[in-house]
Design a protein around this motif. Sequence first.
Motif, PDB file in Angstrom:
ATOM      1  N   GLN A  44      34.786 -31.047  34.708  1.00 12.68           N
ATOM      2  CA  GLN A  44      33.626 -30.286  35.172  1.00 12.68           C
ATOM      3  C   GLN A  44      32.436 -30.493  34.245  1.00 12.68           C
ATOM      4  O   GLN A  44      31.302 -30.597  34.691  1.00 12.68           O
ATOM      5  N   ALA A  45      32.701 -30.529  32.945  1.00 10.32           N
ATOM      6  CA  ALA A  45      31.618 -30.697  31.984  1.00 10.32           C
ATOM      7  C   ALA A  45      32.185 -31.165  30.650  1.00 10.32           C
ATOM      8  O   ALA A  45      33.393 -31.074  30.410  1.00 10.32           O
ATOM      9  N   MET A  46      31.310 -31.706  29.828  1.00  8.65           N
ATOM     10  CA  MET A  46      31.681 -32.054  28.462  1.00  8.65           C
ATOM     11  C   MET A  46      30.733 -31.327  27.514  1.00  8.65           C
ATOM     12  O   MET A  46      29.519 -31.329  27.718  1.00  8.65           O
ATOM     13  N   GLU A  47      31.320 -30.672  26.514  1.00  8.03           N
ATOM     14  CA  GLU A  47      30.512 -29.997  25.494  1.00  8.03           C
ATOM     15  C   GLU A  47      30.566 -30.837  24.234  1.00  8.03           C
ATOM     16  O   GLU A  47      31.669 -31.128  23.733  1.00  8.03           O
ATOM     17  N   ILE A  48      29.432 -31.211  23.713  1.00 10.46           N
ATOM     18  CA  ILE A  48      29.403 -31.994  22.475  1.00 10.46           C
ATOM     19  C   ILE A  48      28.820 -31.145  21.353  1.00 10.46           C
ATOM     20  O   ILE A  48      27.695 -30.654  21.440  1.00 10.46           O
ATOM     21  N   GLU A  49      29.645 -30.945  20.320  1.00 16.19           N
ATOM     22  CA  GLU A  49      29.218 -30.193  19.138  1.00 16.19           C
ATOM     23  C   GLU A  49      28.857 -31.210  18.062  1.00 16.19           C
ATOM     24  O   GLU A  49      29.410 -32.307  18.025  1.00 16.19           O
ATOM     25  N   HIS A  50      27.925 -30.862  17.185  1.00 19.08           N
ATOM     26  CA  HIS A  50      27.641 -31.778  16.086  1.00 19.08           C
ATOM     27  C   HIS A  50      27.273 -30.986  14.844  1.00 19.08           C
ATOM     28  O   HIS A  50      27.241 -29.746  14.868  1.00 19.08           O
ATOM     29  N   TYR A  51      27.051 -31.666  13.775  1.00 17.60           N
ATOM     30  CA  TYR A  51      26.801 -31.064  12.457  1.00 17.60           C
ATOM     31  C   TYR A  51      25.353 -31.388  12.095  1.00 17.60           C
ATOM     32  O   TYR A  51      25.071 -32.443  11.523  1.00 17.60           O
ATOM     33  N   PRO A  52      24.421 -30.512  12.467  1.00 17.99           N
ATOM     34  CA  PRO A  52      22.996 -30.808  12.251  1.00 17.99           C
ATOM     35  C   PRO A  52      22.742 -31.135  10.785  1.00 17.99           C
ATOM     36  O   PRO A  52      23.263 -30.475   9.902  1.00 17.99           O
ATOM     37  N   GLY A  53      21.972 -32.126  10.556  1.00 18.81           N
ATOM     38  CA  GLY A  53      21.702 -32.533   9.173  1.00 18.81           C
ATOM     39  C   GLY A  53      22.589 -33.701   8.792  1.00 18.81           C
ATOM     40  O   GLY A  53      22.115 -34.808   8.578  1.00 18.81           O
ATOM     41  N   MET A  54      23.903 -33.457   8.795  1.00 23.50           N
ATOM     42  CA  MET A  54      24.813 -34.557   8.471  1.00 23.50           C
ATOM     43  C   MET A  54      24.761 -35.645   9.550  1.00 23.50           C
ATOM     44  O   MET A  54      24.859 -36.828   9.258  1.00 23.50           O
ATOM     45  N   THR A  55      24.599 -35.233  10.806  1.00 27.39           N
ATOM     46  CA  THR A  55      24.590 -36.210  11.897  1.00 27.39           C
ATOM     47  C   THR A  55      23.487 -37.246  11.680  1.00 27.39           C
ATOM     48  O   THR A  55      23.739 -38.460  11.670  1.00 27.39           O
ATOM     49  N   GLU A  56      22.266 -36.776  11.501  1.00 28.19           N
ATOM     50  CA  GLU A  56      21.132 -37.678  11.321  1.00 28.19           C
ATOM     51  C   GLU A  56      21.335 -38.552  10.090  1.00 28.19           C
ATOM     52  O   GLU A  56      21.049 -39.762  10.101  1.00 28.19           O
ATOM     53  N   ARG A  57      21.824 -37.911   9.023  1.00 26.25           N
ATOM     54  CA  ARG A  57      22.053 -38.606   7.762  1.00 26.25           C
ATOM     55  C   ARG A  57      23.121 -39.703   7.896  1.00 26.25           C
ATOM     56  O   ARG A  57      22.943 -40.825   7.410  1.00 26.25           O
ATOM     57  N   ALA A  58      24.226 -39.375   8.566  1.00 29.20           N
ATOM     58  CA  ALA A  58      25.321 -40.338   8.736  1.00 29.20           C
ATOM     59  C   ALA A  58      24.869 -41.521   9.604  1.00 29.20           C
ATOM     60  O   ALA A  58      25.164 -42.682   9.299  1.00 29.20           O
ATOM     61  N   ILE A  59      24.136 -41.229  10.680  1.00 31.43           N
ATOM     62  CA  ILE A  59      23.698 -42.317  11.564  1.00 31.43           C
ATOM     63  C   ILE A  59      22.666 -43.190  10.859  1.00 31.43           C
ATOM     64  O   ILE A  59      22.705 -44.427  10.961  1.00 31.43           O
ATOM     65  N   ALA A  60      21.752 -42.575  10.124  1.00 35.69           N
ATOM     66  CA  ALA A  60      20.750 -43.368   9.392  1.00 35.69           C
ATOM     67  C   ALA A  60      21.435 -44.304   8.393  1.00 35.69           C
ATOM     68  O   ALA A  60      21.021 -45.455   8.219  1.00 35.69           O
ATOM     69  N   ALA A  61      22.515 -43.825   7.761  1.00 38.64           N
ATOM     70  CA  ALA A  61      23.249 -44.677   6.816  1.00 38.64           C
ATOM     71  C   ALA A  61      23.901 -45.855   7.533  1.00 38.64           C
ATOM     72  O   ALA A  61      23.926 -46.980   7.017  1.00 38.64           O
TER      73      ALA A  61
ATOM     74  N   VAL D  55      36.854 -33.529   5.606  1.00 38.57           N
ATOM     75  CA  VAL D  55      35.987 -32.642   4.848  1.00 38.57           C
ATOM     76  C   VAL D  55      34.727 -33.407   4.435  1.00 38.57           C
ATOM     77  O   VAL D  55      34.781 -34.619   4.154  1.00 38.57           O
ATOM     78  N   ALA D  56      33.591 -32.718   4.457  1.00 44.88           N
ATOM     79  CA  ALA D  56      32.343 -33.307   3.959  1.00 44.88           C
ATOM     80  C   ALA D  56      31.791 -32.396   2.866  1.00 44.88           C
ATOM     81  O   ALA D  56      31.820 -31.166   2.993  1.00 44.88           O
ATOM     82  N   LEU D  57      31.334 -32.999   1.777  1.00 47.33           N
ATOM     83  CA  LEU D  57      30.699 -32.259   0.686  1.00 47.33           C
ATOM     84  C   LEU D  57      29.221 -32.602   0.689  1.00 47.33           C
ATOM     85  O   LEU D  57      28.850 -33.788   0.591  1.00 47.33           O
ATOM     86  N   ASP D  58      28.403 -31.586   0.840  1.00 53.57           N
ATOM     87  CA  ASP D  58      26.955 -31.801   0.969  1.00 53.57           C
ATOM     88  C   ASP D  58      26.647 -32.922   1.968  1.00 53.57           C
ATOM     89  O   ASP D  58      25.820 -33.810   1.718  1.00 53.57           O
ATOM     90  N   GLN D  59      27.383 -32.884   3.082  1.00 53.27           N
ATOM     91  CA  GLN D  59      27.135 -33.772   4.233  1.00 53.27           C
ATOM     92  C   GLN D  59      27.558 -35.224   4.029  1.00 53.27           C
ATOM     93  O   GLN D  59      27.119 -36.108   4.783  1.00 53.27           O
ATOM     94  N   ASP D  60      28.406 -35.460   3.023  1.00 56.61           N
ATOM     95  CA  ASP D  60      29.030 -36.784   2.894  1.00 56.61           C
ATOM     96  C   ASP D  60      30.539 -36.621   3.004  1.00 56.61           C
ATOM     97  O   ASP D  60      31.103 -35.708   2.383  1.00 56.61           O
ATOM     98  N   LEU D  61      31.202 -37.500   3.737  1.00 59.83           N
ATOM     99  CA  LEU D  61      32.667 -37.433   3.843  1.00 59.83           C
ATOM    100  C   LEU D  61      33.289 -37.537   2.459  1.00 59.83           C
ATOM    101  O   LEU D  61      32.812 -38.283   1.599  1.00 59.83           O
ATOM    102  N   ALA D  62      34.360 -36.770   2.232  1.00 65.26           N
ATOM    103  CA  ALA D  62      35.010 -36.765   0.915  1.00 65.26           C
ATOM    104  C   ALA D  62      36.514 -36.628   1.093  1.00 65.26           C
ATOM    105  O   ALA D  62      37.013 -36.428   2.210  1.00 65.26           O
ATOM    106  N   GLU D  63      37.227 -36.737  -0.028  1.00 67.02           N
ATOM    107  CA  GLU D  63      38.673 -36.559  -0.027  1.00 67.02           C
ATOM    108  C   GLU D  63      38.983 -35.094  -0.362  1.00 67.02           C
ATOM    109  O   GLU D  63      38.184 -34.405  -0.986  1.00 67.02           O
ATOM    110  N   PHE D  64      40.199 -34.640  -0.009  1.00 64.52           N
ATOM    111  CA  PHE D  64      40.588 -33.269  -0.349  1.00 64.52           C
ATOM    112  C   PHE D  64      40.804 -33.106  -1.861  1.00 64.52           C
ATOM    113  O   PHE D  64      40.791 -32.006  -2.376  1.00 64.52           O
ATOM    114  N   SER D  65      40.960 -34.240  -2.550  1.00 69.76           N
ATOM    115  CA  SER D  65      41.121 -34.181  -4.011  1.00 69.76           C
ATOM    116  C   SER D  65      39.776 -34.141  -4.751  1.00 69.76           C
ATOM    117  O   SER D  65      39.748 -34.003  -5.972  1.00 69.76           O
TER     118      SER D  65
END
Lengths: 146, 146, 83, 83
Positions: A44-61, D55-65
Amino acid sequence: MAVRVQAEPFDLGAESTAFAAGLRRAGAMVTFTGLVRDNGGALQAMEIEHYPGMTERAIAAMVDEAVTRWSLEDALVIHRYGRLGPQDQIMMVATAAPHRGDAFAAAEFLMDYLKSRAPFWKKELAADGSAWVAAKDEDEAALKRW
Amino acid sequence: MAVRVQAEPFDLGAESTAFAAGLRRAGAMVTFTGLVRDNGGALQAMEIEHYPGMTERAIAAMVDEAVTRWSLEDALVIHRYGRLGPQDQIMMVATAAPHRGDAFAAAEFLMDYLKSRAPFWKKELAADGSAWVAAKDEDEAALKRW
Amino acid sequence: MVLDVLYFAWVRERIGLGRERVETTAVTVADLVAELSAREERYALAFADLKSLRVALDQDLAEFSAPLAGVREVAFFPPMTGG
Amino acid sequence: MVLDVLYFAWVRERIGLGRERVETTAVTVADLVAELSAREERYALAFADLKSLRVALDQDLAEFSAPLAGVREVAFFPPMTGG
């Protein structure tokens, strides 16, 4: 290079046109678009959750990494979050390079990393209940080729 | 599945939108667009010659082959001939499949075969003369991976 | 036998025409190439290096050793550069 | 030390909130997990299988250790399913 994380739909055609119009040296452009599969009509639908801040940062990397690995003139990532319906467009990637090999490789690299390293989580809502989409071993394995 | 060989420009955005709108089960759509590279400003135009009849036939055979190899919901090939200017769009491929691996593989397969097995010949026109583009060994070698 | 013979790209430019009808008794493509090359210098020049040429019989890629029996259209051209 | 602790997807659902401030003396992420798990059943349930968690620490993926020294934001979530 641009990264956009948004709830609103995007216009694949307009985005493709605008991306192409900005190119000056490219011989090859690749786009990938991810769509909500309806699993034979049950979804019926898909809900997508994300982590604001980390998302943009991770994709930019990821985009930065792609630029160091391949000769890219430009790259674009758009990813939606929130509630989507069957066959809605979830996200798109566009890459442009002098030669096709680089454009394809960079697009596949970005897709593999977006799948497993960008902080999005999908939940499928059906008439008989809802369930979080499980990460696939094959998606994790796909990262090993890069 | 559709193959179009034409002198007229095509609208990448409109073609992408129309292709996506026709999809019912796809989770992944890939487009590739080939553009005229201007080689640092020296290129004035590109003339593309083709073999009417054989072109359509050869491309249709490639699309048929892609359909037998991968799980595709749809595929589209548009290729222009005639006179083109720098950064003009030469051709595009679009593929759609349930999963991204099939959509990417089919698009790359079609591109590799279009490069070396579809009867097109490119001539580059510059201020200091004109020259037929030579086939590259790496393009012939690329076919071996399929 | 009468064949439609087509030339493309620099093969067309060297020979100076894109299509002609050829009356021939050639058994294979190679025989036809030898026959045409013997005709005039421009043909000999166009067919000088067969490794840089491709041939299609009735619009399917073929080998130079292929027989011409039953064929109506023969095309000569350089390696293709599509995409 | 005071940390912002964030939960996403089914981790958020099991714990029943998306974000909280946690006062802790934990040295590593694993210490923090143990501390939270000891608090209440819903935390113990959410952290039952660390192999299915990231787990992510300050928005970077990290290990549990990984050590928590200098960290301000810790996020727990299942393997990501983007794209």
